[in-house]
Design an enzyme around this catalytic site. Structure first.
Site, PDB file in Angstrom:
ATOM      1  N   LYS A   1       0.836  -1.199   0.000  1.00  0.00           N
ATOM      2  CA  LYS A   1       0.000   0.000   0.000  1.00  0.00           C
ATOM      3  C   LYS A   1       0.872   1.250   0.000  1.00  0.00           C
ATOM      4  CE  LYS A   1      -0.458  -0.341   5.041  1.00  0.00           C
ATOM      5  NZ  LYS A   1      -1.401  -0.532   6.169  1.00  0.00           N
TER       6      LYS A   1
ATOM      7  N   ARG B   1     -10.326  -1.504  14.534  1.00  0.00           N
ATOM      8  CA  ARG B   1     -10.098  -0.604  13.411  1.00  0.00           C
ATOM      9  C   ARG B   1     -11.007  -1.015  12.269  1.00  0.00           C
ATOM     10  NH1 ARG B   1      -4.085   0.150  10.900  1.00  0.00           N
ATOM     11  NH2 ARG B   1      -4.548  -1.976  10.175  1.00  0.00           N
TER      12      ARG B   1
ATOM     13  N   TYR C   1      16.724  29.400  10.350  1.00  0.00           N
ATOM     14  CA  TYR C   1      15.638  30.220  10.869  1.00  0.00           C
ATOM     15  C   TYR C   1      15.660  30.274  12.396  1.00  0.00           C
ATOM     16  CZ  TYR C   1      13.330  30.339   6.300  1.00  0.00           C
ATOM     17  OH  TYR C   1      13.021  30.560   4.970  1.00  0.00           O
TER      18      TYR C   1
ATOM     19  N   MET D   1      12.194  24.390   4.082  1.00  0.00           N
ATOM     20  CA  MET D   1      11.427  23.691   3.045  1.00  0.00           C
ATOM     21  C   MET D   1      12.319  22.946   2.069  1.00  0.00           C
ATOM     22  SD  MET D   1       8.603  25.166   0.343  1.00  0.00           S
ATOM     23  CE  MET D   1       7.449  25.637   1.629  1.00  0.00           C
TER      24      MET D   1
END
Length: 344
Positions: free
Chosen positions: A33, A127, A241, A289
């Site tokens: 998956k 679940r 940062y 990022m």
């Protein structure tokens, strides 16, 4: 290549398949998956089929359709979400088998004509799946009965035996139907967890069964990125940062071309490390990022050298621990702009 890269060792993947097959003495039916945990389902399933795997599990209908298109008609593909509302026709058209989780799904599947499917019995995870007391009688097309371990990565948890005993009891109702119970951790719990086939995920992809490196499991994925710049940072100046790292002595800092847009989680700092020039070195300051900073003081590195974020020299379980997460999340978080390459 100047971009971040996820290198996938398909021979190591096949070796992990073979390891689990030997360990359990049962067919290995891989869980692929989330695009094979982010590694690329088409290439990985093709290699696993060469290793002998014939049955695979995905979570979503869309994953099953894409996998069928990628690898053709040969393998059996189960969809763990089951026959969700409106999905029956698409499941049948793609030759997929739903894992039936509740009575409404069973009705939908049978009203659409039925066919081969699995049945999920919930033995305590709460679940997906039928509670044992609500499980249906055997029916036409039923090809697999399965359950899922909640605490398999904790071998001493009493929950494992409780679930195993519950599944063994309910399985007697389906005595002639193949049964699947053991996930990756379950493969290591002993032969009475194996039943007829095992259904591993993370240990195929290089993660240890207990959330830490295991010498029996080979690393499959290497996540690396290039050094973009090397600079000297004087005492008292800061890196990144919010002055995330203030130099208390002169530092040599490498700026590496990977950040949270590529799947390097911000939580990786301040405990995170990478492997560079033969050494484990700390990440400095905050992940941004597109970049991160690494202390390379005393190392001979230049622009273009690659830094290993996880892989053979920086086990993914160790990288996950220092990030405060698990190997599953690190693998599935690697971003789409990261190049995937394959060997083996």
């Amino acid at each position: 290549m100047t971009r971040a890269r996820l290198s996938v060792d398909l021979d190591a993947l096949a070796a992990n398949h073979d390891c689990l097959a030997r360990l359990t003495g049962r067919p290995v039916q891989p869980v692929v998956k989330a695009d094979a945990y982010g590694l690329g389902a088409g290439a990985c399933v093709t290699r696993l089929m060469r290793a002998g795997a014939r049955t695979f599990f995905v979570a979503r209908l869309s994953e099953g359709v894409a996998l069928r298109e990628a690898v053709g008609e040969a393998p059996v593909i189960y969809v763990l979400d089951g026959c969700t509302s409106g999905a029956a026709a698409a499941l049948r058209d793609a030759g997929l088998r739903p894992v039936i989780n509740h009575a409404d799904q069973l009705s939908r599947w049978q009203e659409a004509g039925g066919g081969a499917c699995g049945l999920h019995i919930d033995t305590g995870m709460n679940r997906l799946g039928f509670r044992p007391e609500d499980a249906p009688a055997p029916f036409a097309g039923l090809a697999l009965v399965m359950s899922h371990l909640a605490c398999a990565d904790e071998p001493d948890s009493p929950m494992n035996r409780q679930q195993r005993d519950s599944f063994a009891a309910i399985r007697r109702r389906y005595a002639d139907i193949p049964a699947s119970f053991a996930n990756s951790g379950g493969c290591f719990l002993g032969p009475d967890y194996a039943f007829d086939a095992v259904r591993p995920g993370i240990s195929l992809w290089g993660g240890g069964p207990e959330g830490r490196p295991d010498p029996r499991i080979r690393p499959v994925a290497t996540f690396s990125a290039p050094i973009l710049q090397v600079r000297q940072v004087p005492t008292g100046e800061s890196v990144g940062y919010a002055r995330g790292k203030v130099a208390v002595q002169p530092l040599t800092v490498a700026t590496v071309g990977a950040g949270y847009a590529d799947g390097v989680m911000r939580a990786t700092s301040p405990r995170g490390q990478v492997f560079v020039a033969g050494h484990l070195r700390p990440i400095l300051g905050r992940i941004s990022m597109d970049a991160l900073a690494v202390d390379v003081t005393g190392l001979d590195v230049v622009e273009g050298d690659r830094v290993e974020l996880f892989g053979p020299n920086r086990p993914i379980d160790d990288a996950a621990r220092d990030t405060g997460t698990i190997a599953y999340e690190l693998l599935t978080s690697v971003g789409s702009r990261v190049d995937r390459t394959y060997s083996g």
